[in-house]
Write an enzyme that holds these catalytic residues in place. Sequence first.
Site, PDB file in Angstrom:
ATOM      1  N   CYS A 251       0.344  -0.622  -0.311  1.00 45.77           N
ATOM      2  CA  CYS A 251       0.259   0.439  -0.314  1.00 45.77           C
ATOM      3  C   CYS A 251       1.053   1.179  -0.098  1.00 45.77           C
ATOM      4  O   CYS A 251       1.276   2.192   1.327  1.00 45.77           O
ATOM      5  CB  CYS A 251      -1.313  -0.042   1.119  1.00 45.77           C
ATOM      6  SG  CYS A 251      -1.570  -1.499   1.431  1.00 45.77           S
ATOM      7  N   GLY A 255       4.008   7.366  -2.039  1.00 40.20           N
ATOM      8  CA  GLY A 255       5.383   6.375  -1.653  1.00 40.20           C
ATOM      9  C   GLY A 255       5.643   7.402  -1.177  1.00 40.20           C
ATOM     10  O   GLY A 255       7.344   7.895  -0.790  1.00 40.20           O
ATOM     11  N   GLY A 256       5.453   7.719  -0.319  1.00 38.74           N
ATOM     12  CA  GLY A 256       5.928   9.122   0.736  1.00 38.74           C
ATOM     13  C   GLY A 256       6.979   7.882   1.443  1.00 38.74           C
ATOM     14  O   GLY A 256       8.136   8.395   2.072  1.00 38.74           O
ATOM     15  N   ASP A 275       0.885  -1.166  -4.876  1.00 38.56           N
ATOM     16  CA  ASP A 275      -0.497  -0.641  -4.684  1.00 38.56           C
ATOM     17  C   ASP A 275      -1.658  -1.220  -5.669  1.00 38.56           C
ATOM     18  O   ASP A 275      -1.472  -1.329  -6.482  1.00 38.56           O
ATOM     19  CB  ASP A 275      -0.291   0.974  -4.898  1.00 38.56           C
ATOM     20  CG  ASP A 275      -1.711   1.952  -4.065  1.00 38.56           C
ATOM     21  OD1 ASP A 275      -0.611   1.672  -2.682  1.00 38.56           O
ATOM     22  OD2 ASP A 275      -2.646   1.582  -4.995  1.00 38.56           O
ATOM     23  N   CYS A 373      -2.845   6.279   9.223  1.00 38.36           N
ATOM     24  CA  CYS A 373      -3.763   7.239   9.643  1.00 38.36           C
ATOM     25  C   CYS A 373      -4.980   7.784   9.920  1.00 38.36           C
ATOM     26  O   CYS A 373      -6.011   8.181  10.024  1.00 38.36           O
ATOM     27  CB  CYS A 373      -3.585   8.569   8.746  1.00 38.36           C
ATOM     28  SG  CYS A 373      -4.479   7.738   7.511  1.00 38.36           S
TER      29      CYS A 373
HETATM   30  C1  LIG Z   1      -2.674   5.276   3.495  1.00 41.12           C
HETATM   31  S1  LIG Z   1      -2.346   4.814   1.431  1.00 41.12           S
HETATM   32  C2  LIG Z   1      -0.466   4.807   1.693  1.00 41.12           C
HETATM   33  C3  LIG Z   1      -0.029   5.958   1.519  1.00 41.12           C
HETATM   34  C4  LIG Z   1       1.413   5.846   1.593  1.00 41.12           C
HETATM   35  N1  LIG Z   1       2.228   4.636   1.973  1.00 41.12           N
HETATM   36  C5  LIG Z   1       2.323   6.652   1.442  1.00 41.12           C
HETATM   37  O1  LIG Z   1       3.060   6.670   2.322  1.00 41.12           O
HETATM   38  O2  LIG Z   1       2.901   7.476   0.513  1.00 41.12           O
HETATM   39  C6  LIG Z   1      -2.905   3.570   0.994  1.00 41.12           C
HETATM   40  C7  LIG Z   1      -2.609   2.980   0.194  1.00 41.12           C
HETATM   41  O3  LIG Z   1      -3.765   1.625   0.251  1.00 41.12           O
HETATM   42  C8  LIG Z   1      -3.799   1.446  -1.603  1.00 41.12           C
HETATM   43  N2  LIG Z   1      -4.426   0.159  -1.277  1.00 41.12           N
HETATM   44  C9  LIG Z   1      -5.766   0.065  -1.183  1.00 41.12           C
HETATM   45  N3  LIG Z   1      -6.611  -1.076  -0.964  1.00 41.12           N
HETATM   46  C10 LIG Z   1      -4.985  -1.821  -1.589  1.00 41.12           C
HETATM   47  C11 LIG Z   1      -4.905  -2.879  -1.774  1.00 41.12           C
HETATM   48  N4  LIG Z   1      -5.952  -3.963  -1.036  1.00 41.12           N
HETATM   49  N5  LIG Z   1      -3.733  -3.856  -2.232  1.00 41.12           N
HETATM   50  C12 LIG Z   1      -2.417  -2.904  -1.799  1.00 41.12           C
HETATM   51  N6  LIG Z   1      -2.786  -0.974  -1.949  1.00 41.12           N
HETATM   52  C13 LIG Z   1      -4.173  -0.914  -1.864  1.00 41.12           C
HETATM   53  C14 LIG Z   1      -4.524   2.727  -1.622  1.00 41.12           C
HETATM   54  O4  LIG Z   1      -4.835   3.273  -3.162  1.00 41.12           O
HETATM   55  C15 LIG Z   1      -3.227   3.508  -1.137  1.00 41.12           C
HETATM   56  O5  LIG Z   1      -2.831   3.992  -2.191  1.00 41.12           O
END
Ligand SMILES: C[S@@+](CC[C@H](N)C(=O)[O-])C[C@H]1O[C@@H](n2cnc3c(N)ncnc32)[C@H](O)[C@@H]1O
Length: 433
Positions: A251, A255-256, A275, A373
């Site tokens: 997830c 990409g941070g 992702d 978060c």
């Molecule tokens: C909280 S954000 C991640 C932020 C990221 N780690 C960062 O620091 O920039 C959650 C991410 O989970 C992804 N996501 C949601 N369901 C998912 C799944 N089943 N498998 C993989 N990624 C998933 C979303 O597209 C989203 O980009």
Amino acid sequence: MKVRATAAKVMFQVVEQGYSLSAALPAAQQLIPAKDRALLQEICYGTLRWLNRLEFIAEQLIERPLKGKHRSLHYLLLVGLYQLFYTRIPPHAALAETVNATKIMNGDSFRGMINGVLRNAQRQQAELLQAADKNETTRFSYPRWLLKKIKQSCQYGYVSVLQAGNAYPPMWLRVNLSRQSREDYQQQLAALGINSTPHASCASALLLEKACDVNELPGFAEGACSVQDAAAQHAAWLLEPQANELILDACAAPGGKTAHILEHQPALKQLIAVDFDETRLQRVAENLQRIKLNATLIHGDASQPEQWWQGPQFDRILLDAPCSATGVIRRHPDIKWLRRAEDIAELARLQSSILDAMWLQLKPGGTLLYATCSILSDENSTQIKAFLERTTDAIHVPLNEQDTALQPGWQIYPGEQHMDGFFYAKLTKQVTA
Ligand SMILES: C[S@@+](CC[C@H](N)C(=O)[O-])C[C@H]1O[C@@H](n2cnc3c(N)ncnc32)[C@H](O)[C@@H]1O
């Protein structure tokens, strides 16, 4: 007046059509001159922050709610109330600009009504705000279900959590420590008149005294620093990636944290970033390109890793799970109105299925860092407690004295040390003899 009409349109799109502010606002910004964009942003964010409170006030002043094709004029009224009650825009200007906006919204016949309501609001401001304060949902401007959930999760501290969600978020930088020390970068900023304060325990984080355009930051385009809240910056530090390790960032988009892991440990064997959302994955590529870092990007579902990973088990996994994002309401006030009560149970189910699937991809002795978060216990300590109960080879590694077997994980509340709300839980996999 174009700004007010545009703000009313954005409010309608978010509240009634379910668009996120981050989708609706940039499109609307294109419709107005560049010099007005900051004002549009301020009005949209502010009106959404105080939506429940403004709705209550409007209810006290209007005889019949505006419906159907006139609905966007209802939001114009809220935009007017926001300016009168929450901004330093001189009341006569706020009033005139809002009332005149009826013209470009084909609402000429409502001009008198909107003018009358806003003038009454101005006259009765103190009494109206006092009446709104009597009920917590209109005092703090949260939907009832979410207020109840936050109360259950945060118990005695819930009022400060609600207030922090309505505050203006600060701008944090992550200094790229593989390029320069935080002290050096802080001096470079100071030389340009940009004042900052280091985070007490997160060694890469600098809090800017005042938010600024990233193009003013020295070396930003070359990756000298990134914009990232200090709470999110804890991920790489807590994961503790080591040289020659195989790491999975599940997830990962935008990409941070992927970039931070690579800055933190430049000698990894490989970093895989996965992702589900292909468009967001493109943003990981762009972020890495700016900082000149490399990861293997995979478009895949983290709950079904067998579809995209046939390699060895990972030394470490960061699972930054999809969540309610209730810890970052101050940055995205639309979350309060876009989320539904039933989303939370659904998110908790998704998180637990991703956790179980990821666990199988972790090698014995490996570490999994679970992050959200969110500030809701269903997604955080309750989630991890249930995982520990059903997973016999999972060992809980407490991160601090708050992180106990009874209530596992470290919950950061929004506003704590100026950070966003965040949750971390660290788990290691038992090595069997
Ligand atoms: C909280 S954000 C991640 C932020 C990221 N780690 C960062 O620091 O920039 C959650 C991410 O989970 C992804 N996501 C949601 N369901 C998912 C799944 N089943 N498998 C993989 N990624 C998933 C979303 O597209 C989203 O980009």
